[in-house]
Design an enzyme around this catalytic site. Structure first.
Site, PDB file in Angstrom:
ATOM      1  N   HIS A  70      12.771 -93.009 -37.130  1.00 17.04           N
ATOM      2  CA  HIS A  70      11.659 -92.991 -35.665  1.00 17.04           C
ATOM      3  C   HIS A  70      11.029 -92.727 -36.431  1.00 17.04           C
ATOM      4  O   HIS A  70       9.819 -92.594 -35.193  1.00 17.04           O
ATOM      5  CB  HIS A  70      12.579 -91.917 -34.672  1.00 17.04           C
ATOM      6  CG  HIS A  70      11.573 -91.215 -33.755  1.00 17.04           C
ATOM      7  ND1 HIS A  70      10.544 -89.708 -33.410  1.00 17.04           N
ATOM      8  CD2 HIS A  70      11.757 -91.528 -32.907  1.00 17.04           C
ATOM      9  CE1 HIS A  70      10.422 -89.484 -32.452  1.00 17.04           C
ATOM     10  NE2 HIS A  70      10.939 -90.733 -31.597  1.00 17.04           N
ATOM     11  N   LYS A 130       3.085 -85.541 -29.954  1.00 17.30           N
ATOM     12  CA  LYS A 130       3.697 -84.342 -31.041  1.00 17.30           C
ATOM     13  C   LYS A 130       2.908 -83.817 -32.279  1.00 17.30           C
ATOM     14  O   LYS A 130       2.445 -84.349 -32.872  1.00 17.30           O
ATOM     15  CB  LYS A 130       4.763 -84.860 -31.864  1.00 17.30           C
ATOM     16  CG  LYS A 130       6.015 -86.040 -30.710  1.00 17.30           C
ATOM     17  CD  LYS A 130       5.547 -87.770 -31.156  1.00 17.30           C
ATOM     18  CE  LYS A 130       6.583 -88.216 -30.753  1.00 17.30           C
ATOM     19  NZ  LYS A 130       7.255 -87.759 -29.124  1.00 17.30           N
ATOM     20  N   ASP A 183      -3.424-102.546 -47.287  1.00 17.93           N
ATOM     21  CA  ASP A 183      -4.049-102.074 -48.274  1.00 17.93           C
ATOM     22  C   ASP A 183      -4.255-100.986 -49.623  1.00 17.93           C
ATOM     23  O   ASP A 183      -4.811-100.529 -50.311  1.00 17.93           O
ATOM     24  CB  ASP A 183      -6.095-102.557 -48.502  1.00 17.93           C
ATOM     25  CG  ASP A 183      -6.200-104.056 -48.450  1.00 17.93           C
ATOM     26  OD1 ASP A 183      -4.787-104.776 -47.869  1.00 17.93           O
ATOM     27  OD2 ASP A 183      -6.815-104.445 -47.405  1.00 17.93           O
ATOM     28  N   HIS A 191       3.944 -87.303 -24.521  1.00 17.64           N
ATOM     29  CA  HIS A 191       4.835 -88.530 -25.803  1.00 17.64           C
ATOM     30  C   HIS A 191       3.989 -87.700 -26.868  1.00 17.64           C
ATOM     31  O   HIS A 191       4.816 -88.262 -27.478  1.00 17.64           O
ATOM     32  CB  HIS A 191       5.094 -89.797 -25.382  1.00 17.64           C
ATOM     33  CG  HIS A 191       5.863 -89.966 -26.313  1.00 17.64           C
ATOM     34  ND1 HIS A 191       5.810 -90.473 -27.337  1.00 17.64           N
ATOM     35  CD2 HIS A 191       7.119 -89.845 -26.352  1.00 17.64           C
ATOM     36  CE1 HIS A 191       7.062 -91.449 -27.916  1.00 17.64           C
ATOM     37  NE2 HIS A 191       8.053 -91.011 -27.236  1.00 17.64           N
ATOM     38  N   ASP A 221      -4.726 -71.812 -35.759  1.00 11.94           N
ATOM     39  CA  ASP A 221      -5.218 -70.189 -35.512  1.00 11.94           C
ATOM     40  C   ASP A 221      -6.773 -71.017 -36.355  1.00 11.94           C
ATOM     41  O   ASP A 221      -7.834 -70.617 -37.200  1.00 11.94           O
ATOM     42  CB  ASP A 221      -4.324 -69.681 -36.510  1.00 11.94           C
ATOM     43  CG  ASP A 221      -3.894 -68.902 -36.422  1.00 11.94           C
ATOM     44  OD1 ASP A 221      -3.558 -68.485 -35.470  1.00 11.94           O
ATOM     45  OD2 ASP A 221      -2.817 -67.915 -37.528  1.00 11.94           O
ATOM     46  N   LYS A 225       6.798 -93.928 -37.136  1.00 14.17           N
ATOM     47  CA  LYS A 225       5.521 -95.275 -36.636  1.00 14.17           C
ATOM     48  C   LYS A 225       4.271 -95.283 -37.919  1.00 14.17           C
ATOM     49  O   LYS A 225       3.611 -93.951 -38.108  1.00 14.17           O
ATOM     50  CB  LYS A 225       4.656 -94.634 -35.366  1.00 14.17           C
ATOM     51  CG  LYS A 225       6.035 -95.099 -34.527  1.00 14.17           C
ATOM     52  CD  LYS A 225       6.414 -93.125 -33.710  1.00 14.17           C
ATOM     53  CE  LYS A 225       7.529 -93.260 -32.856  1.00 14.17           C
ATOM     54  NZ  LYS A 225       8.666 -92.146 -32.719  1.00 14.17           N
TER      55      LYS A 225
END
EC number: 2.7.8.-
Length: 469
Positions: free
Chosen positions: A209, A389, A216, A387, A394, A211
């Site tokens: 999952h 995450k 370089d 979508h 704090d 990405k």
């Protein structure tokens, strides 16, 4: 006669699975559920277990030789010693689980939604001089894919090496003609655990999952955004597709490259040679950020991402803001969230009001009543599909990446997140959260309790299947 042979074979297989469950079952509740399924659902119970139930932390899906991977520089421990005392535990945890120490002198750019993300990605790819490493869960045919193809062709002609990984199930729709074109222009491309009948039962439930793009070894991207035109044009059903991505320039980019190297070895059993040209490190910049990469998957001994989220939640003192589309918490995460809210900490959850999957949506909402009763504030984002995450706490610590708050991300998927120990960056994420919360609908406990009976029934159905989602 054949019936007797079938019954004997079935009993032998069932007993073998029972022994495996007793020896290697991860959780008593799941072990009991699988035992019931095996003995009450003829044939189907065994097939479901083989597909979804095996404990990969005991029976490794794939093993990696240490010599096949680049070496991570030894951590001096100075950065941990200089960090706030309450975050040293988190740093040590991530280091022990993923072997990535925190690094400073990183320059971060927060990228919200597809347009800004792909503008930044293509700008970085155009600057490549040595190599491009790219991997995605979802890689779809379309304008973005074609633009990448043409860019790869140009860069390869300039001598840049391009390596690409796509998930065999998440990118199932990626056309053979496009893959052929990638190979023709010189891209080294491999699928992660593609659909094959020979290993269908052993691999279907375990997906990559992540990405990741690394240019370089010094510019990297990660977050929730996949290669799909819906991030630019929207979804025909859901509308706008909102997501968050992160650009990293500095030593943490090399750690993301190490994650890619691990996955590269998984898909083709090849190691990636060290760069033949020196990578210019980022200058000692006053705004350099302290970043730590955490990677996890079903082959690890411990659920790295779950333990990271759990520690951030338990470490909150003033507030904890969570943005995530798939909040299906296990017992540990749910207890941590409830304890946090019940102790007077401002806990807020931002989820999409619209959903891309009905059963998953029912499962997510089945936990709302318990959360609201504990004092957790829930906001339903109305504009398209959210979508992202993200967790921020704090004005001090935050995390962006690919992992959802569910057992699939913690137990079945290969995931990666960046943990950022920086006040300015945390405030930036906090402000963004509050802006989205202001345009969202805050759900009240009474409103939710009074929802229609059929909604409660659907959510109950979703909750039963939540461990499998």
């Amino acid at each position: 006669m054949w019936t007797t042979i079938f019954i004997v074979i079935y009993v032998v297989i069932a007993l073998a699975i029972v022994v495996s469950l007793l020896l290697h079952g991860a959780k008593p509740s799941k072990t009991l559920s699988w035992l019931l399924a095996i003995f009450t659902i003829p044939v189907g119970g065994i097939l479901l277990y083989l597909l979804l139930g095996r404990n990969r932390r005991k029976n490794k899906l794939i093993r990696i030789r240490d010599e096949a991977l680049p070496k991570i520089p030894e951590s001096s421990g100075i950065l941990m010693a200089q960090a706030e005392e309450r975050y040293r535990k988190l740093m040590r945890l991530v280091y022990k689980n993923s072997q990535f120490p925190p690094t400073d002198k990183n320059r971060l750019t927060l990228l919200k939604n597809g347009k800004s993300t792909f503008e930044s990605i293509f700008g970085a790819l155009e600057s490549a001089k040595i190599q491009i490493h790219l991997q995605y869960y979802i890689f779809e045919d379309g304008e973005l894919a074609n633009r990448l193809l043409h860019l790869f062709e140009r860069k390869i002609a300039e001598g840049v090496k391009v390596k690409m990984i796509y998930d065999g199930i998440g990118s199932f729709s990626l056309s053979k003609s496009y893959l052929k074109k990638l190979l023709e222009v010189g891209v080294e491309v491999y699928p992660f655990l593609p659909f094959r009948f020979g290993r269908f039962l052993s691999s279907l439930n375990y997906r990559n999952h992540r990405k990741i793009i690394v240019v370089d070894g010094k510019i990297a991207f990660t977050g929730g955004i996949n290669i799909s035109d819906k991030y630019l044009k929207g979804d025909p059903v859901l509308g706008k597709w909102h997501d968050m991505h992160l650009r990293i320039e500095g030593p943490a980019a090399a750690h993301l490259d190490h994650v890619f190297a691990m996955d590269w070895h998984l898909v083709c059993q090849k190691s990636i040679p060290p760069l033949t040209q020196p990578v210019i490190a980022m200058d000692n910049h006053s705004s350099g950020k302290l970043v730590q990469i955490v990677a996890g998957g079903p082959d690890d001994d411990f659920p790295s991402l779950e333990q990271t989220y759990f520690t951030i939640i338990n470490g909150a003192k003033d507030y904890l803001y969570v943005t995530n589309p798939y909040v299906i918490p296990g017992q540990a995460i749910m207890q941590a969230l409830q304890t946090c809210a019940r102790s007077g900490i401002d806990v807020r959850l931002l989820v999409s009001e619209n959903a891309d999957n009905k059963i998953v949506n029912w499962s997510v909402r089945s936990y709302f009543e318990t959360m609201l009763k504990a004092g957790i504030k829930i906001y339903l984002f109305p504009d398209g599909f959210l979508h992202s995450k993200i967790i921020v706490s704090d004005d001090a610590v935050s995390t962006i990446g690919t992992a959802n708050l569910d057992d699939r991300s913690f137990e079945q998927n290969y995931e990666v997140n960046a943990v950022i120990y920086d006040r300015d960056f945390a405030r930036l994420l906090k402000e963004d959260f509050l802006r989205d919360a202001n345009i969202s609908r805050m759900l009240s406990y009474q409103e939710y309790v009074d929802r229609p009976f059929m909604e409660k029934l659907k959510e109950g159905f979703g909750k039963v299947f939540s461990p499998l989602l």
